[in-house]
Scaffold this motif. Structure first.
Motif, PDB file in Angstrom:
ATOM      1  N   LEU A 154     -76.312  22.422 -40.857  1.00 23.22           N
ATOM      2  CA  LEU A 154     -77.215  22.623 -39.729  1.00 23.22           C
ATOM      3  C   LEU A 154     -77.310  21.414 -38.807  1.00 23.22           C
ATOM      4  O   LEU A 154     -77.484  21.558 -37.599  1.00 23.22           O
ATOM      5  CB  LEU A 154     -78.611  22.991 -40.242  1.00 23.22           C
ATOM      6  N   PHE A 155     -77.198  20.219 -39.380  1.00 24.14           N
ATOM      7  CA  PHE A 155     -77.409  19.016 -38.575  1.00 24.14           C
ATOM      8  C   PHE A 155     -76.121  18.329 -38.136  1.00 24.14           C
ATOM      9  O   PHE A 155     -76.090  17.666 -37.103  1.00 24.14           O
ATOM     10  CB  PHE A 155     -78.267  18.008 -39.348  1.00 24.14           C
ATOM     11  N   LEU A 156     -75.060  18.470 -38.927  1.00 20.68           N
ATOM     12  CA  LEU A 156     -73.846  17.709 -38.642  1.00 20.68           C
ATOM     13  C   LEU A 156     -72.678  18.554 -38.150  1.00 20.68           C
ATOM     14  O   LEU A 156     -71.860  18.085 -37.367  1.00 20.68           O
ATOM     15  CB  LEU A 156     -73.414  16.927 -39.893  1.00 20.68           C
ATOM     16  N   SER A 157     -72.573  19.788 -38.641  1.00 25.60           N
ATOM     17  CA  SER A 157     -71.443  20.613 -38.206  1.00 25.60           C
ATOM     18  C   SER A 157     -71.721  21.207 -36.832  1.00 25.60           C
ATOM     19  O   SER A 157     -72.875  21.385 -36.432  1.00 25.60           O
ATOM     20  CB  SER A 157     -71.177  21.739 -39.210  1.00 25.60           C
ATOM     21  N   LYS A 158     -70.647  21.520 -36.119  1.00 27.59           N
ATOM     22  CA  LYS A 158     -70.774  22.061 -34.766  1.00 27.59           C
ATOM     23  C   LYS A 158     -70.299  23.508 -34.741  1.00 27.59           C
ATOM     24  O   LYS A 158     -69.129  23.790 -34.962  1.00 27.59           O
ATOM     25  CB  LYS A 158     -69.956  21.220 -33.783  1.00 27.59           C
ATOM     26  N   LYS A 159     -71.223  24.406 -34.503  1.00 26.26           N
ATOM     27  CA  LYS A 159     -70.888  25.826 -34.408  1.00 26.26           C
ATOM     28  C   LYS A 159     -70.601  26.182 -32.947  1.00 26.26           C
ATOM     29  O   LYS A 159     -71.384  25.856 -32.052  1.00 26.26           O
ATOM     30  CB  LYS A 159     -72.055  26.684 -34.915  1.00 26.26           C
ATOM     31  N   GLU A 160     -69.484  26.842 -32.723  1.00 23.89           N
ATOM     32  CA  GLU A 160     -69.130  27.208 -31.356  1.00 23.89           C
ATOM     33  C   GLU A 160     -70.017  28.339 -30.830  1.00 23.89           C
ATOM     34  O   GLU A 160     -70.416  28.346 -29.673  1.00 23.89           O
ATOM     35  CB  GLU A 160     -67.661  27.625 -31.294  1.00 23.89           C
ATOM     36  N   HIS A 161     -70.311  29.304 -31.692  1.00 19.17           N
ATOM     37  CA  HIS A 161     -71.131  30.436 -31.275  1.00 19.17           C
ATOM     38  C   HIS A 161     -72.265  30.612 -32.275  1.00 19.17           C
ATOM     39  O   HIS A 161     -72.033  30.766 -33.468  1.00 19.17           O
ATOM     40  CB  HIS A 161     -70.297  31.725 -31.207  1.00 19.17           C
ATOM     41  N   LYS A 162     -73.473  30.609 -31.789  1.00 21.04           N
ATOM     42  CA  LYS A 162     -74.631  30.704 -32.673  1.00 21.04           C
ATOM     43  C   LYS A 162     -74.974  32.156 -32.967  1.00 21.04           C
ATOM     44  O   LYS A 162     -76.006  32.680 -32.568  1.00 21.04           O
ATOM     45  CB  LYS A 162     -75.828  29.988 -32.039  1.00 21.04           C
ATOM     46  N   SER A 163     -74.090  32.839 -33.666  1.00 22.28           N
ATOM     47  CA  SER A 163     -74.337  34.212 -34.086  1.00 22.28           C
ATOM     48  C   SER A 163     -74.611  34.227 -35.582  1.00 22.28           C
ATOM     49  O   SER A 163     -74.276  33.284 -36.298  1.00 22.28           O
ATOM     50  CB  SER A 163     -73.130  35.098 -33.769  1.00 22.28           C
ATOM     51  N   ILE A 164     -75.201  35.314 -36.047  1.00 22.45           N
ATOM     52  CA  ILE A 164     -75.550  35.411 -37.466  1.00 22.45           C
ATOM     53  C   ILE A 164     -74.306  35.315 -38.340  1.00 22.45           C
ATOM     54  O   ILE A 164     -74.326  34.727 -39.420  1.00 22.45           O
ATOM     55  CB  ILE A 164     -76.302  36.737 -37.736  1.00 22.45           C
ATOM     56  N   ARG A 165     -73.196  35.881 -37.867  1.00 23.15           N
ATOM     57  CA  ARG A 165     -71.960  35.850 -38.656  1.00 23.15           C
ATOM     58  C   ARG A 165     -71.493  34.426 -38.923  1.00 23.15           C
ATOM     59  O   ARG A 165     -70.859  34.153 -39.935  1.00 23.15           O
ATOM     60  CB  ARG A 165     -70.862  36.631 -37.933  1.00 23.15           C
ATOM     61  N   ASN A 166     -71.794  33.525 -38.016  1.00 17.99           N
ATOM     62  CA  ASN A 166     -71.386  32.129 -38.192  1.00 17.99           C
ATOM     63  C   ASN A 166     -72.247  31.403 -39.218  1.00 17.99           C
ATOM     64  O   ASN A 166     -71.907  30.306 -39.645  1.00 17.99           O
ATOM     65  CB  ASN A 166     -71.467  31.382 -36.858  1.00 17.99           C
TER      66      ASN A 166
ATOM     67  N   SER B 217     -89.952  24.517 -56.095  1.00 19.07           N
ATOM     68  CA  SER B 217     -90.801  24.104 -54.976  1.00 19.07           C
ATOM     69  C   SER B 217     -89.988  23.315 -53.955  1.00 19.07           C
ATOM     70  O   SER B 217     -90.175  23.466 -52.741  1.00 19.07           O
ATOM     71  CB  SER B 217     -91.979  23.266 -55.486  1.00 19.07           C
ATOM     72  N   THR B 218     -89.060  22.503 -54.459  1.00 22.65           N
ATOM     73  CA  THR B 218     -88.171  21.761 -53.561  1.00 22.65           C
ATOM     74  C   THR B 218     -87.353  22.721 -52.711  1.00 22.65           C
ATOM     75  O   THR B 218     -87.215  22.543 -51.495  1.00 22.65           O
ATOM     76  CB  THR B 218     -87.215  20.862 -54.371  1.00 22.65           C
ATOM     77  N   GLY B 219     -86.818  23.752 -53.348  1.00 22.18           N
ATOM     78  CA  GLY B 219     -86.000  24.722 -52.633  1.00 22.18           C
ATOM     79  C   GLY B 219     -86.785  25.504 -51.603  1.00 22.18           C
ATOM     80  O   GLY B 219     -86.304  25.741 -50.487  1.00 22.18           O
ATOM     81  N   ILE B 220     -87.994  25.907 -51.958  1.00 23.89           N
ATOM     82  CA  ILE B 220     -88.814  26.694 -51.033  1.00 23.89           C
ATOM     83  C   ILE B 220     -89.189  25.867 -49.806  1.00 23.89           C
ATOM     84  O   ILE B 220     -89.125  26.344 -48.670  1.00 23.89           O
ATOM     85  CB  ILE B 220     -90.074  27.215 -51.749  1.00 23.89           C
ATOM     86  N   VAL B 221     -89.559  24.607 -50.032  1.00 18.18           N
ATOM     87  CA  VAL B 221     -89.911  23.725 -48.913  1.00 18.18           C
ATOM     88  C   VAL B 221     -88.700  23.509 -48.005  1.00 18.18           C
ATOM     89  O   VAL B 221     -88.808  23.580 -46.771  1.00 18.18           O
ATOM     90  CB  VAL B 221     -90.443  22.370 -49.432  1.00 18.18           C
TER      91      VAL B 221
ATOM     92  N   PHE C 198     -88.183  24.616 -44.090  1.00 16.62           N
ATOM     93  CA  PHE C 198     -87.842  23.618 -43.078  1.00 16.62           C
ATOM     94  C   PHE C 198     -86.587  24.018 -42.313  1.00 16.62           C
ATOM     95  O   PHE C 198     -86.551  23.968 -41.079  1.00 16.62           O
ATOM     96  CB  PHE C 198     -87.638  22.255 -43.743  1.00 16.62           C
ATOM     97  N   PHE C 199     -85.557  24.442 -43.046  1.00 16.95           N
ATOM     98  CA  PHE C 199     -84.309  24.835 -42.391  1.00 16.95           C
ATOM     99  C   PHE C 199     -84.510  26.097 -41.549  1.00 16.95           C
ATOM    100  O   PHE C 199     -83.905  26.249 -40.487  1.00 16.95           O
ATOM    101  CB  PHE C 199     -83.209  25.068 -43.425  1.00 16.95           C
ATOM    102  N   GLY C 200     -85.365  27.004 -42.048  1.00 14.72           N
ATOM    103  CA  GLY C 200     -85.643  28.219 -41.291  1.00 14.72           C
ATOM    104  C   GLY C 200     -86.319  27.915 -39.967  1.00 14.72           C
ATOM    105  O   GLY C 200     -85.968  28.477 -38.924  1.00 14.72           O
ATOM    106  N   VAL C 201     -87.295  27.017 -40.005  1.00 11.11           N
ATOM    107  CA  VAL C 201     -87.997  26.621 -38.781  1.00 11.11           C
ATOM    108  C   VAL C 201     -87.040  25.927 -37.820  1.00 11.11           C
ATOM    109  O   VAL C 201     -87.074  26.149 -36.602  1.00 11.11           O
ATOM    110  CB  VAL C 201     -89.185  25.691 -39.119  1.00 11.11           C
ATOM    111  N   TYR C 202     -86.155  25.107 -38.370  1.00 11.83           N
ATOM    112  CA  TYR C 202     -85.216  24.351 -37.531  1.00 11.83           C
ATOM    113  C   TYR C 202     -84.273  25.267 -36.757  1.00 11.83           C
ATOM    114  O   TYR C 202     -83.935  25.008 -35.600  1.00 11.83           O
ATOM    115  CB  TYR C 202     -84.404  23.393 -38.399  1.00 11.83           C
ATOM    116  N   THR C 203     -83.845  26.356 -37.405  1.00 11.28           N
ATOM    117  CA  THR C 203     -82.859  27.234 -36.773  1.00 11.28           C
ATOM    118  C   THR C 203     -83.480  28.206 -35.777  1.00 11.28           C
ATOM    119  O   THR C 203     -82.756  28.872 -35.028  1.00 11.28           O
ATOM    120  CB  THR C 203     -82.099  28.046 -37.840  1.00 11.28           C
ATOM    121  N   LEU C 204     -84.802  28.337 -35.783  1.00 12.38           N
ATOM    122  CA  LEU C 204     -85.454  29.263 -34.846  1.00 12.38           C
ATOM    123  C   LEU C 204     -85.367  28.756 -33.406  1.00 12.38           C
ATOM    124  O   LEU C 204     -85.375  27.573 -33.150  1.00 12.38           O
ATOM    125  CB  LEU C 204     -86.921  29.452 -35.255  1.00 12.38           C
TER     126      LEU C 204
END
Length: 236
Positions: A193-205, A222-226, A230-236
């Motif tokens: 999410l932070f370092l790789s570069k996605k060309e198209h921000k589609s769900i398939r990617n 608990s670590t996984g849920i947090v 966090f990642f879910g909020v970041y991608t919104l």
């Protein structure tokens, strides 16, 4: 296989290698492989006459020296506490030394990323299989290799008795703990999410990230849920 590739593979799957005990009592396969690699790593550095600044990662060297001084002072101040933590102390210095002096020269980021991705996805699918086994068939499928001794007796006991206990069953995939699975796969998500570069921000990617995020949630860590939140909020 090149020494660089072996070193990269070893570090990337190190948490898994540390699960299993070698024929040498108290020594995990991760530790043994690193020790066996040391002569080859030193030889390559010396033979290629590399400069210190090219091989050393100085922030970790500072941390290494800090811990070394700390434990030496502890030996004088509280010898009993030092003796109780000496094994952990040696392990910490060993790992920090490896990261400080070898990662910069020998860790292949491209190979490491590919291994991290494959292991994260495989571990997540195996986690799903474990969960289905528990909820549908009432059996727990251990994530450890059959016949290979593990470092922690608690892990072996868990594999043998989990279905007969009243505890909440938290599958561990191929790791020691649900938290280890969560930490490992969260690292993969962070890289994606932070370092790789996605060309198209589609769900398939993002199918890999979605699967691993679901794994983080259902792992009941608990670590996984947090991290998943966090990642879910970041991608919104």
């Amino acid at each position: 296989m090149k020494i660089r590739n072996i070193f990269t593979l070893c570090l990337t799957i190190f948490p898994i290698l540390m699960t299993y005990e070698t024929p040498i009592k108290g020594i995990a396969y991760g530790d043994l492989i690193l020790l066996l690699l040391y002569p080859f790593l030193f030889y390559k550095i010396i033979s290629e006459k590399r400069k210190v600044k090219d091989i050393v990662y100085f922030p970790l060297v500072i941390l290494f020296l800090y811990l070394l001084v700390y434990y030496l002072l502890l030996a004088f101040i509280d010898a009993k506490l030092f003796s109780e933590t000496s094994i952990k102390f040696i392990h910490n210095l060993f790992y920090l030394f490896t990261l400080s002096f070898f990662v910069k020269s020998f860790y292949d980021i491209d190979i490491g990323y590919k291994v991290l991705k494959v292991v994260s996805i495989v571990a997540t699918f195996f986690l799903f299989i474990q969960i289905m086994g528990v909820t549908i068939f009432h059996i727990y499928i251990p994530g450890t290799l059959p016949g290979v001794p593990v470092m922690r007796d608690e892990l072996e006991l868990f594999n043998e008795t989990v279905m007969g206990s009243n505890m909440v069953i938290r599958p561990r995939s191929i790791f020691n703990e649900p938290a280890e699975y969560a930490t490992y796969t969260s690292l993969f998500l962070a890289v994606e999410l932070f370092l790789s570069k996605k060309e198209h921000k589609s769900i398939r990617n993002y199918w890999c990230e979605i699967i691993v995020t679901i794994g983080l949630v259902v792992s009941k860590s608990s670590t996984g849920i947090v991290c998943a939140f966090f990642f879910g909020v970041y991608t919104l």
